[in-house]
Design an enzyme around this catalytic site. Structure first.
Site, PDB file in Angstrom:
ATOM      1  N   ARG A 150     -20.591  13.071  12.545  1.00 53.73           N
ATOM      2  CA  ARG A 150     -21.108  12.369  11.369  1.00 53.73           C
ATOM      3  C   ARG A 150     -22.186  11.347  11.663  1.00 53.73           C
ATOM      4  O   ARG A 150     -23.198  11.283  10.985  1.00 53.73           O
ATOM      5  CB  ARG A 150     -19.952  11.671  10.674  1.00 53.73           C
ATOM      6  CG  ARG A 150     -19.028  12.667  10.073  1.00 53.73           C
ATOM      7  CD  ARG A 150     -17.887  12.002   9.397  1.00 53.73           C
ATOM      8  NE  ARG A 150     -17.113  13.032   8.726  1.00 53.73           N
ATOM      9  CZ  ARG A 150     -15.962  12.821   8.122  1.00 53.73           C
ATOM     10  NH1 ARG A 150     -15.443  11.608   8.127  1.00 53.73           N
ATOM     11  NH2 ARG A 150     -15.344  13.797   7.533  1.00 53.73           N
ATOM     12  N   GLY A 154       0.830  -1.189   0.000  1.00 56.80           N
ATOM     13  CA  GLY A 154       0.000   0.000   0.000  1.00 56.80           C
ATOM     14  C   GLY A 154       0.868   1.242   0.000  1.00 56.80           C
ATOM     15  O   GLY A 154       1.809   1.362   0.784  1.00 56.80           O
ATOM     16  N   HIS A 191     -18.532   5.371   3.912  1.00 57.51           N
ATOM     17  CA  HIS A 191     -17.440   6.291   3.644  1.00 57.51           C
ATOM     18  C   HIS A 191     -16.118   5.855   4.273  1.00 57.51           C
ATOM     19  O   HIS A 191     -15.045   6.103   3.745  1.00 57.51           O
ATOM     20  CB  HIS A 191     -17.850   7.647   4.202  1.00 57.51           C
ATOM     21  CG  HIS A 191     -16.791   8.683   4.161  1.00 57.51           C
ATOM     22  ND1 HIS A 191     -16.313   9.186   2.979  1.00 57.51           N
ATOM     23  CD2 HIS A 191     -16.113   9.314   5.136  1.00 57.51           C
ATOM     24  CE1 HIS A 191     -15.388  10.092   3.246  1.00 57.51           C
ATOM     25  NE2 HIS A 191     -15.233  10.174   4.549  1.00 57.51           N
TER      26      HIS A 191
END
Ligand code: FAD
Ligand code: SF4
Ligand code: FES
Lengths: 639, 250
Positions: A331, A41, A402
């Protein structure tokens, strides 16, 4: 069930990290080049780690399935990155950032990790500025800040609406410098498909070259995964199309415990979907909530045009329910509030699947130009997608998957339950508890990569000085390669009738319906019977055309989706086991009279870490108790 | 809406390529261009044909992965828009659309509409950074940077590395991409120490891989991020100074 040891050092919270850095074993500079480290990664976490390890003198091999390390999902982050600089003198401090993050995570994260994160946040900004990251500035030339949800101070640094892009390019450039210097060997277009474990230690990986199809073995003294999150399990999410969980899932199957898989973040401000064939959801940055006001009509049968709906017939429901945070409520809370009003039939837009984010007040207060200066590129993006002009009509938004707070379980050293295997960035579970605050993922990815892992990994490597790495001819590598080849042959040979995307979409629908913003026992049990049934169909009816010896995106996807099936089951099982509501995990059975999440600290103040048992239907459960020495567990209130 | 696509198909880097014709049926005008291609691919898979490979990832115009020639234009007809941000409402029912990969010697074709842009990474590796090890940075507010400079640096830094500039250029030159990075770093105080080496090395590596610039300006017109050709002038100036400096010290 075992109780996991997080290896949090003793001593006062405020000095744990500094003291521990002194206590950890070191690899001396000349010996570093005797160690090889694999970093999978090259997003924010992986690129920053690989660059820093290279600078320190380790020999690094970095891998990404992207065609360049300049691309990773991190690039899409818009809003910003937090740091406790207190440049604006509004009372911010390391302690406040620590406290906000713990509270924002609904008291389900590890105190010591979060404090360390807040401590190094300031170094990140210094480092990035020195690299030439063009953060926004005030007229006096100093750095500008904005506010994000869940905080009452202005601590978010940003580079227009492209903060993730600029931070990633900074890390990519630092990585490129090491590639040039020869300390990092960069492998692009290479996907890790298996982890190799010898005598209980992570020693290497098996990769497939996405362009040529070549399968290769790589060994090293340690393996680091910075492979990102798994929101794409939902199919429709704000993630880039190729994000997937294969790296962490393969590690999980080799013995790395998976922590809190049900902690997923549904972001409140994405553009609602417009039809069945939509491939992804686009985020509208949370920073818009600084100036936009969220509302729906009071009357579900409202039929007037937006402009004709008078103030008294509008429900600014966040301002009404949470007067002190208003449109900047965290959120999880904002998303659920949107779901409530849409479920009441008060949604807006042709499919009644959104709420308004209205800039009319901001435009009349600040002027159109000032609004354009702050959010112009986001407004343009919105218009391009929807064909509507947000300067004239309010935006329509709706929550979308998300971010995933869950991930591989790691201890204070960021090491997983497999010695020698480390996980950083969104791939681990560490710092955000049950809900991540805005602008904290970039901070965590870079904290892990630049400032934490490069030290803690030394403590693992130091005792191995003088030991050669395991050769790639070891039988464990043979097995891992055979497994990879077996899977490829299997999926090319199924010869079914449906595409990989079809199955992924169906799986996503199950997850969204039963393991999305609201969860309950009956639904989760239903999902746990539907997912294995769909997987069975997938195994016998998926159609992958083309060959393994060239670029073949269906073949790439099929293995990823196969892993997602197993992960999806674990997400539902974890959600079912956690009989409380906390942060992004909302069990409908556990709510207050006002519909807020109801935690159960007595029974659930722990991390659940799952061990692969060989059968996705019966994973073994383990726990890490969350001990709070510094903060007091209270009911989170944003009223 | 219904459309006819003429798509470049090429099985591998050395295989011959050719145009194939496909019909895209019942496309929603609200769908994106790449969603339209998804639909065509679903049809191809249903018919047992190998789907079209194309480049994409973020699908929101920021990662720079996507890109193809659409009716001869890099990223298609809409200005300041990457392929993934194009929406079908830009087209009309019955249109014929021709799809080709980026064509430039610096970007060899891998398969169908996918090309190899790794030469861009070689350019960055040659100097597109500031040499500063982790942990050696001073406090971020120590060096104030005028807002105009920071904003201009951000304008340059907005490049997404898609390669449309190269694809649009009749010479296949990479000046716009290279200058965006040179200009960003060379105008900031942090970038001064390596300013001239950076310009020199990056330009030279660029020239190894790409064609030469004859000031056609096609790159700027095709760029989805509005990168200005003024940056090319800035780069050239620093490059000339680097060369001059090199002669003096030789
Ligand atoms: C639209 C959007 C906006 C956001 N905005 C913000 C924001 O404003 N502020 C904030 O703090 N956070 C934000 N986030 C969250 C944040 O961007 C991510 O959490 C973070 O960037 C993740 O970084 P990462 O390095 O962990 O993973 P990623 O950036 O996802 O990188 C993963 C890397 O792993 C590689 N990889 C994965 N699997 C394999 C494999 N099997 N083999 C080889 N390579 C592999 C990939 O190629 C890639 O290089 C946002 C997220 C989204 C979706
Ligand atoms: S300069 Fe523009 S066209 Fe060229 S790579 Fe950058 S963004 Fe793409
Ligand atoms: S797919 Fe990322 S820019 Fe188009």
């Amino acid at each position: 069930m075992t109780v996991l040891d997080s290896r949090v050092p003793d001593g006062p919270l405020a000095t744990k990290w500094e003291d521990h850095k002194f206590d950890m074993k070191l690899v001396n500079p000349n010996n570093k080049r005797k160690f090889e480290i694999i970093v999978v990664g090259t997003g924010l976490a992986g690129a920053s780690a690989a660059a820093t390890l290279g600078e320190l003198g380790y020999r690094v091999k970095a891998f990404t399935y992207h065609d360049s390390a300049r691309r990773a999902h991190s690039i899409a982050a818009q809003g910003g990155i937090n740091a406790a600089k207190n440049y604006h003198g509004d009372g911010d401090s390391v302690y406040r950032l620590f406290y906000d993050t713990i509270k924002g995570g609904d008291y389900r994260s590890r105190e010591a990790n979060v404090h360390r994160l807040a401590e190094v946040s300031n170094n990140i900004i210094d480092q990035c500025v020195a690299q030439g990251v063009p953060f926004a500035r005030e007229y006096g030339g100093l750095l500008d800040n904005r506010s994000f949800g869940g905080a009452q101070v202005s601590r978010t640094f940003y580079a227009r609406g492209q903060t993730g892009q600029q931070l990633l390019l900074g890390a990519y450039q630092a990585l490129s410098r090491q590639v040039k210097a020869g300390s990092v060997e960069l492998h692009t277009n290479q996907e890790m498909l298996e982890l190799v474990v010898v005598d209980g230690h992570a020693v290497g990986i098996v990769t497939r070259d996405l362009v040529t199809g070549e399968i290769t073995r790589h060994s090293a003294h340690a393996v680091v995964l910075g492979t990102g999150g798994y929101s794409n399990a939902f199919y429709l999410s704000t993630m880039a199309m190729s994000c997937n969980a294969t790296a962490i899932w393969r590690a999980h199957r080799k013995g790395a415990f998976f922590a809190n898989p049900c902690y997923t973040q549904i972001h409140p401000t994405a553009i609602p979907s417009s039809d069945e064939f939509q491939s992804k959801l686009t985020l509208m940055s949370e920073s818009l909530r600084n100036d936009g006001r969220i509302w729906v009509p009071k009357d579900p049968d409202e039929s007037r045009a937006v402009a004709d709906i008078p103030e008294q017939d509008r429900d600014y429901y966040l301002e009404r329910k949470y007067p002190s945070f208003g449109n900047l409520a965290p959120r999880d809370i904002s998303s659920r509030a949107a779901k409530v009003v849409v479920d009441e039939g008060r949604g807006v837009g042709p499919l009644k699947n959104g709420v308004y984010l209205d800039f009319a007040d901001a435009i009349s207060r600040l002027g159109r130009e000032a609004v354009a200066d702050k959010y112009g590129n986001l407004f343009d993006m919105y218009e391009r997608i929807t064909g509507e002009n947000p300067y004239e009509v309010p935006m329509r938004i709706y929550p979308a998957p998300h971010y995933t707070m869950g991930g591989l379980w790691v201890d204070y050293h960021l090491q997983t339950t497999i010695p020698g295997l480390f996980a950083i960035g969104e791939a681990n579970f560490s710092d955000h508890g049950a809900n991540r605050l805005g602008a904290s993922a970039l901070m965590q990815g870079l904290a892990d990569g630049y400032f934490v892992l490069p030290y803690t990994i030394g403590d693992y490597l130091a005792p191995q000085l003088g030991q050669p790495k395991v050769e790639v001819t070891a039988p464990e590598f043979d097995e891992a390669e055979a497994e990879v080849r077996g899977r490829i042959d299997h999926y090319l040979g199924v010869g079914g009738s449906r595409s990989v995307d079809w199955f992924h979409r169906e799986l996503g629908k199950i997850l969204w319906d039963y393991c999305g913003m609201g969860r309950n026992q009956a639904g989760l049990e239903k999902a746990l019977s539907e997912i294995p049934a769909l997987r069975e169909e997938f195994e016998s009816d998926v159609r992958v055309l083309g060959s393994a010896e060239s670029l073949n995106s269906s073949l790439e996807k099929v293995g990823r989706v196969a892993d997602t099936f197993e992960l999806a089951e674990l997400m539902c099982r974890d959600a079912l086991t956690r009989e409380e509501s906390c942060g992004g995990h909302f069990r409908e059975e556990h709510q207050t009279e006002e519909g807020e999440a109801q935690r159960d600290d007595e029974n659930f103040a722990h991390v659940t870490a799952w061990e692969w048992s060989g059968d996705s239907a019966s994973p073994n459960e383990h726990r890490e108790a969350l001990v709070y020495e510094e903060v007091q567990l209270t009911t989170r209130s944003y009223k | 809406m219904n459309l006819t696509l003429r798509v470049w198909r090429q099985a591998g880097p050395d295989a011959p390529g050719r145009f194939e014709t496909y019909e895209a049926r019942d496309v929603s005008p609200d769908s994106s261009f790449l969603e339209m291609l998804d639909l065509v691919n679903e049809d191809l898979i249903a018919q047992g044909e190998v789907p079209i490979e194309f480049m994409h990832d973020c699908r929101e115009g920021i990662c720079g992965t996507c890109g193809m020639m659409i009716n001869g234009q890099a990223h298609g007809p809409q200005a300041l828009t990457a392929t993934c941000q194009l929406h079908m409402r830009t087209f009309s029912d019955g249109d014929e659309i021709v799809l080709e990969p980026w064509r430039a010697t610096g970007f060899p074709i891998i398969k169908d509409l996918v090309v190899d842009r790794s030469a861009f990474d070689r350019i960055i590796e040659s100097g597109g950074y500031v040499t500063v090890d982790t942990n050696s940075a001073p406090d971020a507010n120590l060096i104030p940077i005028p807002k105009e400079t920071a904003d201009l640096a951000m304008d340059a830094a907005a490049c997404i590395g898609c390669g449309a500039c190269v694809a649009a250029c009749p010479n296949g030159a990479a000046q716009l991409f290279t200058s965006a990075k040179v200009a960003q770093l060379n105008m900031l105080p942090q970038g001064q120490a390596e300013r001239y080496d950076r310009a020199e090395h990056m330009v030279e590596v660029m020239e190894e891989h790409f064609g030469s610039c004859t000031n056609m300006g096609e790159c700027e017109a095709a760029c989805p991020k509005g990168i200005s050709i003024d940056f090319i002038a800035m780069m050239n100036k620093d490059y000339r100074k680097a060369k001059f400096r090199g002669r003096r010290s030789a």
